[in-house]
Design a protein around this motif. Structure first.
Motif, mmCIF file in Angstrom:
data_model
loop_
_atom_site.group_PDB
_atom_site.id
_atom_site.type_symbol
_atom_site.label_atom_id
_atom_site.label_comp_id
_atom_site.label_asym_id
_atom_site.label_seq_id
_atom_site.Cartn_x
_atom_site.Cartn_y
_atom_site.Cartn_z
ATOM 1 N N UNK A 121 0.842 -1.179 0.000
ATOM 2 C CA UNK A 121 0.000 0.000 0.000
ATOM 3 C C UNK A 121 0.892 1.249 0.000
ATOM 4 N N UNK A 122 0.511 2.248 -0.751
ATOM 5 C CA UNK A 122 1.279 3.484 -0.876
ATOM 6 C C UNK A 122 0.742 4.495 0.129
ATOM 7 N N UNK A 123 1.631 5.010 0.991
ATOM 8 C CA UNK A 123 1.212 6.085 1.884
ATOM 9 C C UNK A 123 1.664 7.425 1.305
ATOM 10 N N UNK A 124 1.342 8.490 2.000
ATOM 11 C CA UNK A 124 1.644 9.838 1.488
ATOM 12 C C UNK A 124 3.131 10.067 1.292
ATOM 13 N N UNK A 125 3.956 9.533 2.199
ATOM 14 C CA UNK A 125 5.397 9.735 2.077
ATOM 15 C C UNK A 125 5.951 9.053 0.840
ATOM 16 N N UNK A 126 5.439 7.873 0.515
ATOM 17 C CA UNK A 126 5.914 7.144 -0.655
ATOM 18 C C UNK A 126 5.506 7.811 -1.957
ATOM 19 N N UNK A 127 4.396 8.523 -1.956
ATOM 20 C CA UNK A 127 3.917 9.119 -3.199
ATOM 21 C C UNK A 127 4.914 10.126 -3.754
ATOM 22 N N UNK A 128 5.570 10.902 -2.893
ATOM 23 C CA UNK A 128 6.582 11.841 -3.371
ATOM 24 C C UNK A 128 7.765 11.112 -3.992
ATOM 25 N N UNK A 129 8.124 9.989 -3.403
ATOM 26 C CA UNK A 129 9.208 9.160 -3.925
ATOM 27 C C UNK A 129 8.868 8.675 -5.339
ATOM 28 N N UNK A 130 7.663 8.160 -5.514
ATOM 29 C CA UNK A 130 7.254 7.654 -6.822
ATOM 30 C C UNK A 130 7.098 8.772 -7.846
ATOM 31 N N UNK A 131 6.575 9.895 -7.422
ATOM 32 C CA UNK A 131 6.449 11.041 -8.329
ATOM 33 C C UNK A 131 7.833 11.500 -8.777
ATOM 34 N N UNK A 132 8.782 11.541 -7.847
ATOM 35 C CA UNK A 132 10.144 11.947 -8.175
ATOM 36 C C UNK A 132 10.783 11.038 -9.207
ATOM 37 N N UNK A 133 10.624 9.733 -9.028
ATOM 38 C CA UNK A 133 11.214 8.811 -9.994
ATOM 39 C C UNK A 133 10.482 8.828 -11.330
ATOM 40 N N UNK A 134 9.189 9.077 -11.319
ATOM 41 C CA UNK A 134 8.471 9.219 -12.584
ATOM 42 C C UNK A 134 8.999 10.435 -13.349
ATOM 43 N N UNK A 135 9.140 11.551 -12.639
ATOM 44 C CA UNK A 135 9.654 12.757 -13.295
ATOM 45 C C UNK A 135 11.088 12.552 -13.778
ATOM 46 N N UNK A 136 11.885 11.827 -13.001
ATOM 47 C CA UNK A 136 13.254 11.521 -13.419
ATOM 48 C C UNK A 136 13.247 10.701 -14.707
ATOM 49 N N UNK A 137 12.329 9.750 -14.816
ATOM 50 C CA UNK A 137 12.267 8.934 -16.032
ATOM 51 C C UNK A 137 11.886 9.769 -17.248
ATOM 52 N N UNK A 138 11.122 10.826 -17.033
ATOM 53 C CA UNK A 138 10.759 11.704 -18.143
ATOM 54 C C UNK A 138 11.941 12.577 -18.562
ATOM 55 N N UNK A 139 12.720 13.020 -17.602
ATOM 56 C CA UNK A 139 13.880 13.856 -17.895
ATOM 57 C C UNK A 139 14.937 13.077 -18.664
ATOM 58 N N UNK A 140 15.116 11.803 -18.325
ATOM 59 C CA UNK A 140 16.139 10.978 -18.970
ATOM 60 C C UNK A 140 15.853 10.814 -20.465
ATOM 61 N N UNK A 141 14.650 11.050 -20.873
ATOM 62 C CA UNK A 141 14.317 10.971 -22.302
ATOM 63 C C UNK A 141 14.972 12.102 -23.093
ATOM 64 N N UNK A 142 15.273 13.213 -22.410
ATOM 65 C CA UNK A 142 15.792 14.394 -23.083
ATOM 66 C C UNK A 142 17.265 14.649 -22.743
ATOM 67 N N UNK A 143 17.619 14.436 -21.485
ATOM 68 C CA UNK A 143 18.973 14.721 -21.013
ATOM 69 C C UNK A 143 19.686 13.400 -20.766
#
Length: 79
Positions: A1-23
């Motif tokens: 189960x995902x709690x509030x603290x984990x959601x920032x972690x997952x959002x961060x890695x999702x955004x990182x995966x998007x950045x790696x497409x360009x940089x």
């Protein structure tokens, strides 16, 4: 189960995966690491009241300058 603290972690890695497409991954990792160190130190300063001594401030300034140099002089072209 995902709690509030984990959601920032997952959002961060999702955004990182998007950045790696360009940089490139090496540049992305350097920026990710440097920004993480600085933001962690700043958040601990405000949330826990830990003092940031001169060597720590100088080190963070060097990290910020290194990230800026990597960004300015990398061969990445914006899309």
């Amino acid at each position: 189960m995902i709690n509030d603290d984990d959601s920032f972690f997952y959002i961060g890695f999702y955004l990182l995966s998007q950045v790696v497409r360009v940089i490139p991954l090496g540049v992305t990792y350097a920026i990710w690491s440097g920004v993480s160190i600085v933001l962690t130190a700043i958040s601990i300063y405000f949330s826990l009241g830990h003092k940031l001594y001169l060597p720590a401030l100088i080190g963070m300034a060097l990290i910020i300058m290194a990230v800026a140099i990597i960004h300015i002089y990398s061969s990445v072209h914006q899309v």
